[in-house]
Write a protein that holds these residues in place. Structure first.
Motif, short mmCIF file in Angstrom:
data_model
loop_
_atom_site.label_atom_id
_atom_site.label_comp_id
_atom_site.label_asym_id
_atom_site.label_seq_id
_atom_site.Cartn_x
_atom_site.Cartn_y
_atom_site.Cartn_z
N GLY A 91 -63.86 4.84 9.85
CA GLY A 91 -65.06 4.01 9.82
C GLY A 91 -66.05 4.44 8.76
O GLY A 91 -67.06 3.78 8.54
N TYR A 92 -65.76 5.56 8.08
CA TYR A 92 -66.67 6.03 7.03
C TYR A 92 -65.98 7.12 6.20
O TYR A 92 -65.22 7.92 6.74
N PRO A 128 -66.11 1.77 4.82
CA PRO A 128 -67.37 2.05 4.12
C PRO A 128 -67.34 3.42 3.45
O PRO A 128 -66.93 4.42 4.04
N ARG A 187 -76.32 1.58 6.46
CA ARG A 187 -75.63 0.52 7.20
C ARG A 187 -75.39 0.96 8.65
O ARG A 187 -74.84 2.04 8.89
N SER A 235 -73.21 0.99 11.58
CA SER A 235 -71.79 0.64 11.71
C SER A 235 -71.08 1.37 12.85
O SER A 235 -69.97 1.02 13.20
#
Length: 433
Positions: free
Chosen positions: A319-320, A351, A406, A408
């Motif tokens: 997710g990152y 991301p 962001r 998220s």
């Protein structure tokens, strides 16, 4: 990770950057898009091509070190010693600055840095006596009288693992201790090796991370000649532009990022706050002549694959990604290529950002800072943006977070680090279950 291995969590952070002291102050500044980069003020940088840096203003080492320690450690070591105290305090672990045995033989210390010299001020002053009237050095005079010319503690001050000794002695860390020399890869390697030690039971708790006095005259002079720094001093805080079409190199920043790693059940029993779980570590090497990386980022791509395999994660679980973001032409394009190779079709939907345009490149502490940023992103459910990424280079096509942070809520993250010598490290982290 096998079912019999112990789980490793991050229960404390010691962060010192140009943005502030501690995880809370740094995170607030990162999410707000603040920058700590500005003109070098500690000395006259006019002979250098790069005259910008992320300096820590008003750092008071006397809060963290004894008078005796301050006589034998340079600024980088002082930053590390301070970050160790901040990390232990943040974790809520007992410690005795007088050098007791509270942490003991079940505690380890794993540090990475780029130290290559002790304090230069006294040395330069003493060496003036060997200068002839015409400006040349009288080496024969140095040979005859070097024993009284050289400062008595200069070589002790210059020992690379000086911070390892001082932190171990100060906080009674009597388990395994190791120092890794290098650039951004060094601090990340230290965290990965510490994770393995706690995972397999060699230690119950470990302090791990990296540090660097990267804006010092000595460090800046070295980096200035390697061609990896931006020369766009006229751009000020906008000079460091990772992944942007107009990128021209990095801006150094001094600081330290040390984490407290702990066996998960022990942390839970004492009611510790857990930022994230550390789940995987991978490494690779480009095998290219430094400082130019492999154009396809083969070393980094291997590191990413190994870290995901170690954590038993798939590419689309991420997710990152906290990118290395060197800001050089080939550095950023090869990092992007490595991620596309390692992650496949998922590379375009994960991301990606780097906080280096805000803190400066912490060099020996850069990879450790990325690990801390990932842990904070998982903890807060927010991904920081990359400053100054106004016009992304098509060669660096990824899901860049730019403009503002962001929301998220990532469940899994990847921290990347690369060294000038071609080494690459990836660390995987997960939200605590």
């Amino acid at each position: 990770m096998s079912g019999t291995e112990r789980q490793v969590v991050i229960s404390g952070m010691g962060l010192l950057t140009a943005l502030g002291e501690g995880p809370e102050a740094n995170w607030k500044a990162l999410v707000a898009g603040e920058s700590g980069i500005g003109p070098i003020r500690e000395y006259d940088p006019s002979p250098l091509q790069t005259r910008l840096g992320g300096e820590i203003p008003d750092f008071d080492a006397t809060r963290f070190a004894t008078r005796r320690q301050l006589r034998t450690i340079n600024r980088g070591d002082r930053l590390a010693l301070a970050a160790a105290r901040l990390a232990l305090d943040d974790a809520g672990l007992p410690h005795n600055q007088a050098g007791g045995d509270e942490l003991g033989h079940r505690a380890g210390l794993y540090l990475g840095g780029n130290k290559s010299i002790g304090r230069m001020e006294q040395l330069i002053d003493e060496l003036k006596v060997i200068r002839r009237p015409d400006g040349t050095a009288d080496l024969a005079h140095l040979g005859r009288h070097g024993d009284v010319i050289m400062p008595p503690l200069f070589f002790v001050e210059g020992l690379q693992p000086g911070a390892v000794f001082n932190i171990s002695q100060t906080y009674g860390i009597r388990g395994s201790s190791t120092f890794f020399a290098g650039y951004a890869d060094a601090g990340a390697t230290a965290i990965g090796r510490a994770m393995r030690a706690v995972r397999r039971g060699d230690a119950d708790v470990a302090i791990a991370g990296g540090y660097d006095d990267a804006t010092s005259w000595w460090s800046m002079t070295l980096l200035d000649r390697l061609g990896v720094l931006t020369t766009r001093n006229d751009r000020g805080q906008e000079a460091y532009r990772p992944f942007d079409r107009e990128r021209s190199g990095a801006v150094p920043g001094e600081g330290a990022a040390l984490l407290v790693l702990e066996e998960k059940q022990a942390a839970l029993r004492r009611g510790a706050r857990i930022y994230a779980e550390l789940t995987g570590y991978g490494a690779g090497t480009d095998c290219r002549t430094p400082p130019a990386p492999d154009a396809e980022g083969r070393g980094l791509s291997r590191a990413v694959r190994y870290a995901l395999r170690d954590a038993r994660l798939a590419a689309d679980d991420l997710g990152y990604i906290a990118a290395d973001g060197s800001g050089t032409r080939l550095g950023d394009s090869s990092e992007s290529a490595a991620l596309r190779t390692a992650l496949g079709s998922a590379a375009g939907s994960v991301p990606v950002s780097t906080v280096k345009p805000q803190t400066g490149h912490l060099v020996g502490g850069g990879g450790a800072l990325n690990a801390a940023v990932c842990a904070l992103a998982l903890h807060h459910g927010t991904v920081p943006a990359t400053l100054n990424l106004d016009s992304p280079d098509p060669e660096c096509a990824l899901d860049h977070v730019r403009g503002s942070a962001r929301e998220s809520a990532p469940a899994h993250a990847l921290a990347l680090a690369r060294g000038i010598e071609g080494q690459a490290v990836a660390l995987s982290l997960s939200r605590p279950s």
